[in-house]
Design an enzyme around this catalytic site. Structure first.
Site, PDB file in Angstrom:
ATOM      1  N   ASP A 197     -73.353  82.940  91.512  1.00  0.00           N
ATOM      2  CA  ASP A 197     -72.006  82.486  91.836  1.00  0.00           C
ATOM      3  C   ASP A 197     -71.971  81.007  92.216  1.00  0.00           C
ATOM      4  OD1 ASP A 197     -69.384  83.408  91.867  1.00  0.00           O
ATOM      5  OD2 ASP A 197     -69.357  83.569  94.044  1.00  0.00           O
ATOM      6  N   TYR A 208     -66.602  93.264 102.566  1.00  0.00           N
ATOM      7  CA  TYR A 208     -67.480  92.463 101.694  1.00  0.00           C
ATOM      8  C   TYR A 208     -68.357  93.369 100.828  1.00  0.00           C
ATOM      9  CZ  TYR A 208     -70.786  88.596 100.642  1.00  0.00           C
ATOM     10  OH  TYR A 208     -71.573  87.636 100.032  1.00  0.00           O
ATOM     11  N   CYS A 237     -71.426  80.131 103.839  1.00  0.00           N
ATOM     12  CA  CYS A 237     -72.425  79.947 104.893  1.00  0.00           C
ATOM     13  C   CYS A 237     -72.511  78.472 105.248  1.00  0.00           C
ATOM     14  CB  CYS A 237     -73.783  80.414 104.409  1.00  0.00           C
ATOM     15  SG  CYS A 237     -73.737  82.138 103.965  1.00  0.00           S
ATOM     16  N   HIS A 244     -72.090  89.773  95.933  1.00  0.00           N
ATOM     17  CA  HIS A 244     -73.268  88.904  95.986  1.00  0.00           C
ATOM     18  C   HIS A 244     -74.589  89.625  96.236  1.00  0.00           C
ATOM     19  CE1 HIS A 244     -70.420  85.373  97.113  1.00  0.00           C
ATOM     20  NE2 HIS A 244     -70.728  85.310  95.837  1.00  0.00           N
TER      21      HIS A 244
END
Ligand code: ADP
Ligand code: SF4
Length: 732
Positions: A293, A198, A57, A201
């Site tokens: 992470d 995806y 991001c 997360h």
């Protein structure tokens, strides 16, 4: 001459020029690192080396797509073989607002997404796109669609949004597959080379399907791991079919949710790879949630993910990529040679140094700007502001200001520059001015370079921060046109009596101990003789007089928590009092707030949140609840005020007051940068030093906005009070 000037000025002082050598950079790659430059086949495409910028991001996304495009391009130019976007919302039901990521809701989003691929290609890298339906993570604040998830549950967004996800029906599942296929089609149209599915997360909606924590379905999409992985399998198959050899398919997946049997376990992921190992062309392994992470250096070392990822590669013939805040080429080689990873994934190391691969390739390891693991970059995303980086002041400024991490325009005059103060602002100003070719003198009052960074990096767990100084010290050492003068405290007379053309004051700021901060804007009542210290006192080695100490944190970033931790470690009984709801509240933006709280609890620190210190008495502090005003007291022998800082601006103010004398000294400008201008983060000080260097002698912008902006294009106006048909953009 400027340099002579400093030596004369400080002749009465034991002035020491830093013992720098002008060691030449080597220009050959160390053969030990050859393995990092081997090409890797990823399905139908080939990565030119093993350096892989994983999706991350950046707070620019759909609002600043050209900003993002240029940022990504520079990484491609810096040698990354693959450069990816962040998560790209595939549909309005996947709206992760207020966070600003990319979108491919429909064709209207194509030009922005295509520009990013185009710029990555211009830099010579493969372009990856991380398609995402964010599922339970999407509160859909902007689209106002009902969130979708495997079951009826409140959304798991960061802001506890008061909205629940609707349990997806079979028809919703079919819709989601269709939206994903459509997004793949658009990604191919935008010429991406690697297309992601995806499932990581706890952000990607497929993660929620995989996890027992979020999936209690009783149909074929719930229950066994095979069932929970069904939608992942279907979407991988859809993506592969749509790509049809035109692009590679990547799968990003959390290898362990770190929740034991309550969530995704490593054993389950082994089963998933056993079932689907050959489905994608690449596996991208992440650990747990984003907080797990992207651990800061305060809480986790380089390569922390290795034990979780080790062994998974053996379960597939496809290449695997993973991260670990890798900045050491030896560690990277270890990852490849020991069979943990095929590709060296990086988000933060690529932000701190977009040219990390090319520096390893050219053998210039000492030029690497190593990530310090502070997560200021993450804070850009959390504050919906363009990404920033403590180490790399050009990050996020590539498009809008034209800054480049490795290039800077040549000097515009033969002016000499004196930089006063060698904290992060002064060091960066001297380095960048030196790179422009100016003759620079950097005068530092103490025996140490680094200012606040040198001090703060000695606090518990902050040692990696010294990299801010190390990098700049090394770079300055290579510049013949920058001289560093230690133990050279400058006065206004020193400066005016000499012939510097430009003077930049970077003398920093000091912590105040009178209690003024956010909560109190006037000094507190402090009993005479009370032992009140500031963080500067603590960092200078002063310790509280007694055993019981109150830390009053009205600063809310790391300092209050770190000082409480330090004093507790030293055996003191610490009470941390803060008007905020959390200890170190601002660290919600750096993904640290929970870890800080855990450490504070484990250290036995007594925490009083939502409470202000209202007075310091002879035997402790008086307090008040920030909501009710209800008063209390905490017994203490000493108090550490972590509230606010005051600029050390005496020198600056005196120089301004003597402006009439400047012309005779050929002094053309005096400017203040960094904390002396406005106390802020280390990142802000570095940026301020860089900005000064970039803008010296350059024409000033006539616009009040000193950078390029991308503004929204107005759509055709809808006819009001009639059923709305989709609005097409003017240029559709
Ligand atoms: P910033 O974060 O803005 O870079 P710092 O507080 O980290 O500021 O660093 C300021 C540096 O300036 C410190 O190393 C300090 O010793 C130095 N300094 C302060 N006053 C003077 C002065 N008059 N002459 C030279 N150096 C100074
Ligand atoms: Fe690393 Fe900090 Fe830069 Fe992020 S902001 S890339 S953590 S140095």
């Amino acid at each position: 001459m400027a340099n002579t000037g400093v030596t004369q000025l400080t002749a009465q002082l034991p002035s020491h020029r830093a013992a720098y050598t002008n060691s030449r950079s080597s220009s050959m790659r160390d053969p030990r690192y050859d393995i990092l430059f081997e090409p890797v086949q990823i399905g139908p495409v080939t990565a030119r080396n093993r350096f892989y910028q994983v999706p991350h991001c950046n707070g620019m996304g759909y609002r600043d797509p050209s900003g993002e495009a240029y940022m990504r391009r520079i990484k491609a130019e810096g040698g990354w073989a693959v450069v990816c976007t962040e998560q790209v919302e595939i549909h309005p039901t996947s709206d992760i607002g207020p966070f600003i990521e990319l979108r491919l809701w429909d064709d209207q989003d194509l030009p922005a997404v295509a520009r990013i691929a185009e710029k990555i290609h211009e830099g010579g890298a493969l372009a990856g796109i991380e398609l995402a339906h964010n599922g339970l993570n999407s509160p859909n604040l902007i689209s106002r669609e009902a969130p979708l998830g495997p079951q009826n549950l409140p959304v798991v967004s960061w802001n506890y949004d008061p909205v629940q996800a609707r349990e997806m029906t079979k028809s919703d599942i079919a819709d989601m597959r269709f939206w994903h296929r459509e997004a793949v089609r658009r990604s191919l149209q935008a010429e991406y080379d690697i297309i992601y599915v995806y499932a990581g997360h706890a952000i990607g909606g497929l993660h929620h399907f995989l996890s027992r924590r979020y999936n209690n379905r009783t149909d074929e999409y719930g229950g066994s791991i095979e069932n929970r992985a069904r939608l992942l399998r279907e979407i991988l198959e859809d993506t592969r079919e749509m790509c049809d050899g035109k692009a590679a398919v990547a799968c990003r997946i959390s290898v362990d949710e770190l929740l034991g049997d309550e969530g995704i376990t490593r054993a389950e992921i082994e089963d998933v790879i056993g079932m689907l190992g050959e489905h994608p062309d690449l596996w991208d392994f992440v650990l747990g949630s984003w907080e797990d992470d992207s651990v800061t250096s305060r809480f986790g070392p380089e390569a922390e993910q290795e034990p979780y990822v080790r062994g998974l590669k053996a379960l597939t013939t496809k290449p695997v990529v993973g991260v670990g805040r890798f900045t050491s080429p030896d560690m990277m080689v270890h990852q490849v040679k020991s069979g943990v990873l095929d590709l060296i994934g990086a988000a933060r190391p690529s932000i701190a140094d977009p040219f990390l691969p090319s520096k390893i390739e050219s053998g210039n390891l000492e030029d690497i700007r190593e990530c310090i693991g502070c997560n200021i970059c993450v804070s850009g995303d959390f504050t919906m502001a363009p990404i920033r980086c403590t180490q790399n002041p050009t990050m996020g400024e590539e498009f809008r200001r034209g800054w480049h991490p490795e290039k800077i325009r040549p000097k515009a005059s033969d002016a000499t520059v004196l930089v006063v103060g060698a904290g992060p602002a002064g060091l960066e100003a001297a380095r960048s001015l030196g790179n422009r070719g100016y003759t620079v003198s950097l005068a530092e009052a103490t025996r140490t370079l680094g200012g606040r960074v040198a001090r703060e990096s000695k606090l518990p767990s902050l040692s990696a921060w010294i990299r801010v100084v190390d990098y700049r010290e090394n770079q300055i050492a290579k510049l013949d046109n920058v001289e560093v003068f230690m133990q050279s405290e400058m006065t206004a007379d020193d400066i005016i009596d000499n012939d510097f053309n430009h003077v930049v004051i970077a003398t920093g700021a000091g912590w105040r101990s009178d209690g003024v901060g956010r909560w109190h804007t006037k000094p507190l009542d402090i009993a005479e003789g009370a032992d009140v210290l500031s963080p500067d006192d603590i960092m200078a080695g002063t310790r509280p007089r007694g055993q019981r100490v109150v830390v009053f944190d009205d600063d809310h970033y790391y300092m209050g928590g770190v000082i409480a931790e330090l004093l507790a470690k030293e055996g003191l009984a610490v009470t941390l009092i803060t008007p905020a709801a959390h200890v170190s509240q601002w660290t919600t933006n750096t993904l640290e707030v929970a870890r800080i709280r855990k450490r504070v609890i484990r250290a036995g620190i007594d925490v009083r949140t939502n409470t202000a210190v209202t007075a310091v008495t002879a035997d402790g502090v008086q307090t008040a609840c920030v909501y009710t005003g209800d008063e209390g007291a905490v017994a203490a022998d000493s108090v550490v005020m972590v509230t606010a800082r005051l600029p050390h601006d005496g020198l600056y103010q005196e120089l301004l007051s003597r402006e009439s004398q400047w012309a005779d000294a050929d002094l053309r400008s005096v400017r203040a940068i960094g904390d002396v201008w406005a106390p802020a983060t280390i990142a802000a000080a570095v940026w301020s030093g860089h900005r000064y260097a970039e803008e010296l002698d350059e024409p000033q912008s006539l616009s009040p906005v000193p950078y390029l902006r991308e503004t929204a294009e107005l759509a055709v106006e809808p006819v009001m009070y009639l059923p709305i048909t989709p609005v097409q953009p003017v240029n559709a």
